[in-house]
Design an enzyme around this catalytic site. Structure first.
Site, short mmCIF file in Angstrom:
data_model
loop_
_atom_site.label_atom_id
_atom_site.label_comp_id
_atom_site.label_asym_id
_atom_site.label_seq_id
_atom_site.Cartn_x
_atom_site.Cartn_y
_atom_site.Cartn_z
CG HIS A 1 -1.95 0.93 1.12
ND1 HIS A 1 -1.97 2.15 1.37
CD2 HIS A 1 -3.23 0.65 0.90
CE1 HIS A 1 -3.33 2.90 1.10
NE2 HIS A 1 -4.17 1.97 0.73
CG ASP B 1 -8.30 -3.98 -3.14
OD1 ASP B 1 -7.53 -2.98 -3.56
OD2 ASP B 1 -9.64 -3.82 -3.09
C1 SDX Z 1 -6.24 0.34 -3.08
O1 SDX Z 1 -4.34 4.54 -1.88
C2 SDX Z 1 -5.31 4.24 -1.36
O2 SDX Z 1 -5.77 4.71 -0.23
C3 SDX Z 1 -5.72 3.01 -2.14
C4 SDX Z 1 -7.05 2.12 -1.33
C5 SDX Z 1 -7.87 2.92 -1.10
O3 SDX Z 1 -8.96 2.45 -0.20
O4 SDX Z 1 -8.34 3.56 -1.82
O5 SDX Z 1 -6.27 1.83 -0.19
C6 SDX Z 1 -7.26 0.86 -2.19
O6 SDX Z 1 -5.86 0.68 -4.12
C7 SDX Z 1 -5.29 -0.72 -2.25
C8 SDX Z 1 -4.17 -1.07 -3.34
C9 SDX Z 1 -4.76 -2.12 -4.15
N1 SDX Z 1 -3.58 -2.83 -5.04
C10 SDX Z 1 -2.80 -3.83 -5.07
O7 SDX Z 1 -3.08 -4.66 -3.99
C11 SDX Z 1 -1.88 -4.06 -6.18
C12 SDX Z 1 -0.77 -4.73 -5.54
N2 SDX Z 1 0.12 -3.72 -4.88
C13 SDX Z 1 1.23 -2.83 -5.56
O8 SDX Z 1 1.03 -2.69 -6.80
C14 SDX Z 1 1.44 -1.67 -4.54
O9 SDX Z 1 1.78 -2.03 -3.42
C15 SDX Z 1 0.77 -0.60 -4.53
C16 SDX Z 1 0.36 0.08 -5.96
C17 SDX Z 1 -0.62 -0.82 -3.79
C18 SDX Z 1 1.65 0.56 -3.78
O10 SDX Z 1 2.59 0.81 -4.68
P1 SDX Z 1 3.65 1.90 -4.26
O11 SDX Z 1 3.28 2.82 -3.08
O12 SDX Z 1 4.02 2.90 -5.62
O13 SDX Z 1 4.94 1.15 -3.96
P2 SDX Z 1 6.07 0.54 -5.06
O14 SDX Z 1 5.27 -0.03 -6.08
O15 SDX Z 1 7.32 1.58 -5.40
O16 SDX Z 1 6.38 -0.69 -4.24
C19 SDX Z 1 7.59 -0.67 -3.32
C20 SDX Z 1 8.33 -1.81 -3.25
C21 SDX Z 1 8.73 -2.21 -4.84
O17 SDX Z 1 10.11 -2.87 -4.71
P3 SDX Z 1 11.69 -2.42 -4.83
O18 SDX Z 1 11.55 -1.51 -6.23
O19 SDX Z 1 11.55 -1.51 -3.66
O20 SDX Z 1 12.40 -3.48 -4.73
O21 SDX Z 1 7.60 -2.79 -2.97
C22 SDX Z 1 7.34 -3.80 -3.99
C23 SDX Z 1 7.76 -3.03 -5.14
O22 SDX Z 1 8.21 -3.85 -6.24
N3 SDX Z 1 6.02 -4.31 -4.16
C24 SDX Z 1 5.60 -5.29 -4.32
C25 SDX Z 1 4.06 -5.38 -4.11
N4 SDX Z 1 3.86 -4.14 -3.80
C26 SDX Z 1 4.90 -3.58 -3.74
N5 SDX Z 1 5.91 -6.41 -4.69
C27 SDX Z 1 5.50 -7.87 -4.91
N6 SDX Z 1 3.66 -7.69 -4.60
C28 SDX Z 1 3.34 -6.70 -4.54
N7 SDX Z 1 1.95 -6.47 -4.23
#
Ligand code: SDX
Length: 428
Positions: free
Chosen positions: A307, A364
């Site tokens: 998140h 989710d």
């Molecule tokens: C919602 O913002 C809100 O409030 C949203 C929400 C709401 O109520 O409105 O809470 C609802 O959208 C919840 C999120 C739903 N999305 C997912 O579950 C999709 C999977 N999650 C990721 O795509 C990610 O965690 C995000 C998009 C939710 C957040 O992305 P960020 O903040 O841009 O973080 P990032 O992508 O930069 O990740 C940081 C690190 C990275 O690794 P490094 O580059 O540091 O090595 O964490 C890793 C990412 O690759 N990472 C994951 C991961 N989520 C982050 N690796 C594997 N699986 C994952 N799910």
């Protein structure tokens, strides 16, 4: 004592005011930055940028705290109802009984949809994703209610638009579902409550009676409460930005629906169930899939995990996980996807990659398992998220418009070609 941040630019000192919120959050107010220094800030994805002050929702990602207008999500999920929470978010206070009765009655009186809207459905392919349908229908509502387009609309007109959105979106959502099945649509019944009416319109068939299960109704009401707002998330920010051009609230909500559809945002709840099904078909086993999620060369991510703000448990995920067990037990459902989800969570929470990056289950991760238990089809999961988030979008839009905020128009730093002369095609 006025606090300020001092920055030194090109050897010159500038002082920018510090603004502190009611929960002690600190910010540097850069309103005067460009005029005073010629500089702008750069923050891709707005990870460090506050777009507004807001009194609607407070969340603390480090402590896993979420409150709507000061009330904890745990208390509201246990003691309130979705319509009461919608009133709270939009109006700022919990309603007195008479206020809630009036709010509920007005919504009940607007659940019918202009029959001409049914013709819009004929334009969609039968397999149209309901989020695409809902985004189109929300925007189409502005054409059926042109008074909503007037930027100087009266408070009464705004209140009517808000009522129409809360009342008609569930009806339209069920019509999108029925249309996808080729089934006749159901009309709302004013004798039913908000969630019972939705379930009736979703599942009633002309050939048999449909009784709403009170456990299903309660579970749905709780899920809608948990999704009702989440401060400046992607879709709420979209609604604010679209709404800042003084477009109709219907159009701003349509933009929010489109933004929510994305797999990184609300679309994740559908992706989670599809991921769990894939893992089940593959024989289960969390290690292979966690390794894939950690592999930068593998596009697979653990959907429902991570998140932007929560670097601790998403409090909503904790409530939904408990509700999962309760609802599935009450309905006598054994869903292997729940066991796989729990196994994945347990494995991830003891895996260095996830622990180091503070990746926890988000709202989710478990919600789709409950939606499925309630009989909601997978491609309607994000529509359920949108129905829950609707009062939050409305509250955010109303706060932004009520404060007379300017049209949102971020700056940029240009990194393209400098001035160059046109070259005729025969000389290229
Ligand atoms: C919602 O913002 C809100 O409030 C949203 C929400 C709401 O109520 O409105 O809470 C609802 O959208 C919840 C999120 C739903 N999305 C997912 O579950 C999709 C999977 N999650 C990721 O795509 C990610 O965690 C995000 C998009 C939710 C957040 O992305 P960020 O903040 O841009 O973080 P990032 O992508 O930069 O990740 C940081 C690190 C990275 O690794 P490094 O580059 O540091 O090595 O964490 C890793 C990412 O690759 N990472 C994951 C991961 N989520 C982050 N690796 C594997 N699986 C994952 N799910």
């Amino acid at each position: 004592m006025s606090e300020f941040a001092e920055i030194i630019l090109d050897g010159k000192s500038f002082k920018l005011p510090i603004f502190t919120g009611s929960e002690g959050e600190k910010s540097i107010d850069i309103t005067s930055l460009r005029a005073e220094t010629g500089y702008v800030t750069l923050d891709s994805g707005y990870k460090n940028t506050g777009s507004t002050k807001s009194a609607i929702t407070f969340l603390d990602g480090e402590k896993g705290i979420l409150r709507y207008r000061g009330y904890s999500i745990e208390e509201l999920a246990e003691k309130s109802t979705f319509l009461e929470v919608a009133y709270l978010l939009i109006n700022g206070e919990l309603p007195a009984k008479a206020e809630l009765d009036h709010f509920t009655t007005r919504i009940r009186r607007h659940t019918l949809v202009n029959e001409d809207m049914r013709k819009i459905f004929d334009g969609f392919p039968v397999n149209a994703h309901p989020m695409g349908v809902m985004a189109a229908l929300a925007s189409a509502m502005a054409t059926f209610y042109p008074g909503s387009i007037d930027p100087n609309r009266s408070p009464e007109a705004i209140d009517l638009t808000i009522t129409r959105l809360l009342a008609k979106m569930p009806t339209l959502a069920t019509w999108a579902y029925k249309n996808s099945l080729g089934h006749p649509v159901n009309y709302p019944k004013n004798s039913l409550g908000y969630c019972a009416n939705f379930l009736h319109m979703m599942f009633a068939l002309p050939v048999e009676d449909y009784e709403v299960d009170p456990d299903v109704e309660k579970a749905l009401d709780t899920l809608l409460i948990l999704h009702a707002d989440h401060e400046q998330n992607c879709s709420a920010s979209t609604v604010r930005l679209a709404g800042s051009s003084q477009v109709s609230l219907y159009s701003a909500v349509s933009a929010g629906i489109s933004s929510l559809w994305g797999p990184l945002h609300g679309g994740a709840n559908q992706q989670v169930i599809e991921m769990l099904e894939k893992i089940k078909e593959d024989g289960g086993g969390s290690k292979k899939w966690l390794d894939k999620a950690k592999d930068k060369d593998d596009p697979f991510r653990l959907m429902g995990f991570g998140h932007r703000v929560y670097k601790n448990f998403d409090p909503r995920a904790k409530i939904i996980k408990v509700a999962c067990d309760k609802v599935l037990n009450k309905l006598g459902i054994n869903d292997p996807a729940l066991d796989i989800a729990k196994e994945l969570e347990e494995a991830a929470l003891s895996d260095e990659y996830f622990v180091e990056r503070k990746l926890y289950p988000n709202v989710d991760f478990y919600s789709g398992i409950i939606y499925r238990a309630l009989g909601i089809p997978t491609d309607m999961f994000t529509v359920m998220f949108a129905l829950g988030r609707l009062p939050g979008w409305i509250a955010q839009w109303k706060e932004m418009r009520g404060e007379g905020q300017p049209i949102g128009r971020p700056r940029q730093i240009y990194v393209g070609e400098q001035l160059r002369s046109y070259v005729n095609i025969d000389k290229r």
